[in-house]
Design a protein around this motif. Structure first.
Motif: not given
Length: 558
Positions: A66-93
């Motif tokens: 019943s529930f489908k989620a979107a992951a939201i990131f708000v950022f000023s600068n893109f770097g390794i932390n953001l890449h790691l965070a995106i990959r972490n959430v993308a693994k979740r079904d």
């Protein structure tokens, strides 16, 4: 063989005997299976348990779908932390898409030209926002930019590492999706409990929640929040809402929040910065004291104005008893033991509530009570560290409990292990449940091993063999005459919740060093005739067994 008897005859007789015996044996087995299946199918205890199991599996499947989620990131600068965070959430079904909000309000803004378009099959939406919306970004992103099929939003700061508790946070959300579910440190949990208010006469049950470490909330709540801001735009300064939007959102929702007190870790740490990562929650709140008080004042005024309507509106919202994610992200500590009893108002008194909030918000350092709670916080019961332990501040009274939410229904729970220093562990009742409302007492005697001595108290390991105990329980059920099975309490065929409950008062608190569980091969213990087990024979409506139904549901969800 007799002398003179033809050898071929003897060999032929043996062959005839073997060839006729095999079909006879197969027929006997089939007859036994048919009788067993008929017996179990019409056994009231088994059929009732099977009906309950099917209903629980169906509910679990419906909720998850019943529930489908979107992951939201708000950022000023893109770097390794953001890449790691995106990959972490993308693994979740359960995460169906990722929304990137690039804050373009500062002078050194630079477009992310090669931003990801897709990560692990999840689409990525990249949006640049020129307005300085600060904390409001996440709510506009959830409301405006998420896919139309999404009904839930997940937000986290890009520098937080949520991989160790994201699945448990999602499972907590599914238990009570009408609430905000967040991960916080122990100090933040204590601070937010101090900054909560409940007045049943006014339908008020509200408080602050901290979202940066990871939070799930409904998209409809984000929409309602933005609509309310539009209605009150003449009563509040835009910058106040922007810098303290999370306070306005969580307070105005007017529902208890479910904050899991977890081990908060950053992706990138500074030199000498500790692994356990939590800023001073008291200082953080005090910096926004004026905004927080205004948000509370507006909520209280609305509650007084709408008192007859809100009194009944909030009576159904109950915070789940979930308080910390297990270290492996495979279970959640559940208990009824709070750090302290949150303040409760009989009749809503606006000046009194605002005065109390002002006093708490003015504090810039944690109180001694908060430090004591942090020293023996919830997470220490499930962190797999033998040197730390959870210990509530209050002594145990009858009905107090602690245990585990295993996140989903399991057929093959084998053991539950407690390492504790309280002396009454063996006197506590072990209980299992599929849904967390109806509990079955499991008569399991633990294997006890002394681990060490701490300040004169023995720390012992208690291992309870649940599979063996449940097998014995089912054996007892099946041995009962049919005439006595209509009202008999049957063990659950699946388990999601396990707990230990006290049956009387004790002059000491819980003292839990570790709490964990294991799963193994299903041990039904219901076999009346080989090779068919009772769980396989306990047919559900529609011709499916509880086992088949469970396997089918799990395959669908995978």
């Amino acid at each position: 063989m007799l002398t003179g008897e033809p050898k071929s005859r003897g060999r032929s007789q043996r062959q005839v005997h073997r060839s006729s015996a095999v079909p006879m044996l197969k027929k006997e087995i089939k007859d036994i299976e048919a009788i067993t299946a008929h017996l179990l199918q019409h056994h009231h205890g088994v059929s009732t348990a099977a009906e309950q199991a099917k209903a629980a599996l169906k509910r679990q499947s419906i909720v998850r779908k019943s529930f489908k989620a979107a992951a939201i990131f708000v950022f000023s600068n893109f770097g390794i932390n953001l890449h790691l965070a995106i990959r972490n959430v993308a693994k979740r079904d359960y995460i169906k898409e990722i929304v990137l909000i690039h804050d373009a309000s500062h002078n050194d803004f630079k477009v992310w030209e090669d931003h990801p378009k897709e990560v692990y099959g999840k689409p990525v939406r990249y949006v640049t926002e020129k307005k300085n919306l600060n904390q409001l970004h996440k709510y506009y992103a959830c409301s405006k930019y998420a896919d139309a099929r999404v009904n839930t939003c997940f937000y986290q700061a890009a520098n937080r590492d949520t991989h160790a508790y994201m699945d448990t946070l999602w499972s907590s959300f599914l238990r009570a999706p009408e609430l905000v579910h967040t991960a916080v440190g122990a100090t933040t949990l204590f601070s937010d409990l101090l900054l909560s208010v409940r007045a049943d006469s006014a339908g008020l049950d509200a408080g602050f929640a901290y979202l940066n470490n990871g939070a799930f909330f409904l998209r409809s709540h984000a929409n309602a929040f933005l609509n309310k801001l539009a209605e009150k735009k003449d009563q509040i300064k835009p910058m106040s809402v922007a810098r303290a939007a999370d306070a306005y959102f969580t307070l105005w929702l007017n529902r208890p929040h479910c904050e899991l007190a977890n081990d908060i870790v950053p992706y990138k740490r500074q030199i000498d910065e500790p692994m356990v990562y939590e800023r001073n929650a008291f200082e953080r709140r005090s910096k926004q004291i004026d905004d927080n008080l205004l948000a509370m004042k507006m909520l209280l005024q609305d509650s007084l104005h709408m008192q007859p309507r809100t009194a009944s509106k909030n009576s159904t919202f109950t915070r789940p008893d979930s308080y910390s994610s297990c270290i492996k992200d495979d279970c959640i500590l559940i208990t009824n033991m709070l750090p302290f009893e949150p303040p409760k108002q009989g009749i809503l008194n606006l000046p009194q509530v605002l005065g109390r909030f002002g006093t708490v918000l003015a504090k810039t350092v944690p109180t001694q009570e908060c430090d004591d709670f942090k020293a023996h916080q919830y997470f220490f019961a499930v962190d797999d560290n033998p040197e730390t332990f959870w210990m509530p501040s209050d002594n145990v009274t009858e009905g107090d409990y602690f245990g585990l939410d295993l996140l989903r229904l399991h057929k093959n729970v084998k053991t539950i292990k407690v390492v504790a220093a309280h002396e009454f562990q063996e006197s506590m009742v072990v209980e299992a449940s599929m849904g967390g409302t109806r509990w079955y007492p499991v008569l399991a005697t633990p294997v006890v091993t002394k681990m060490k001595t701490l300040k004169g108290q023995d720390v012992k390991s208690y291992v309870y063999d649940l599979s063996e105990a449940l097998a014995e329980a089912w054996k007892h059920v099946l041995e009962q005459p049919e005439s006595k099975t209509s009202g008999i309490l049957t063990p659950p065929l699946y388990i999601r919740y396990l707990r230990f409950r006290t049956v009387k008062d004790y002059p000491s608190p819980f003292m839990v060093f570790d709490l964990s569980f294991t799963v193994g091969d299903p041990h039904d213990g219901l076999t009346l005739a080989p090779p068919r087990s009772a769980m396989e024979a306990a047919h559900l409506p529609g011709g499916e067994s509880a086992t088949e139904e469970g396997h089918k549901k799990e395959e669908e969800e995978e």
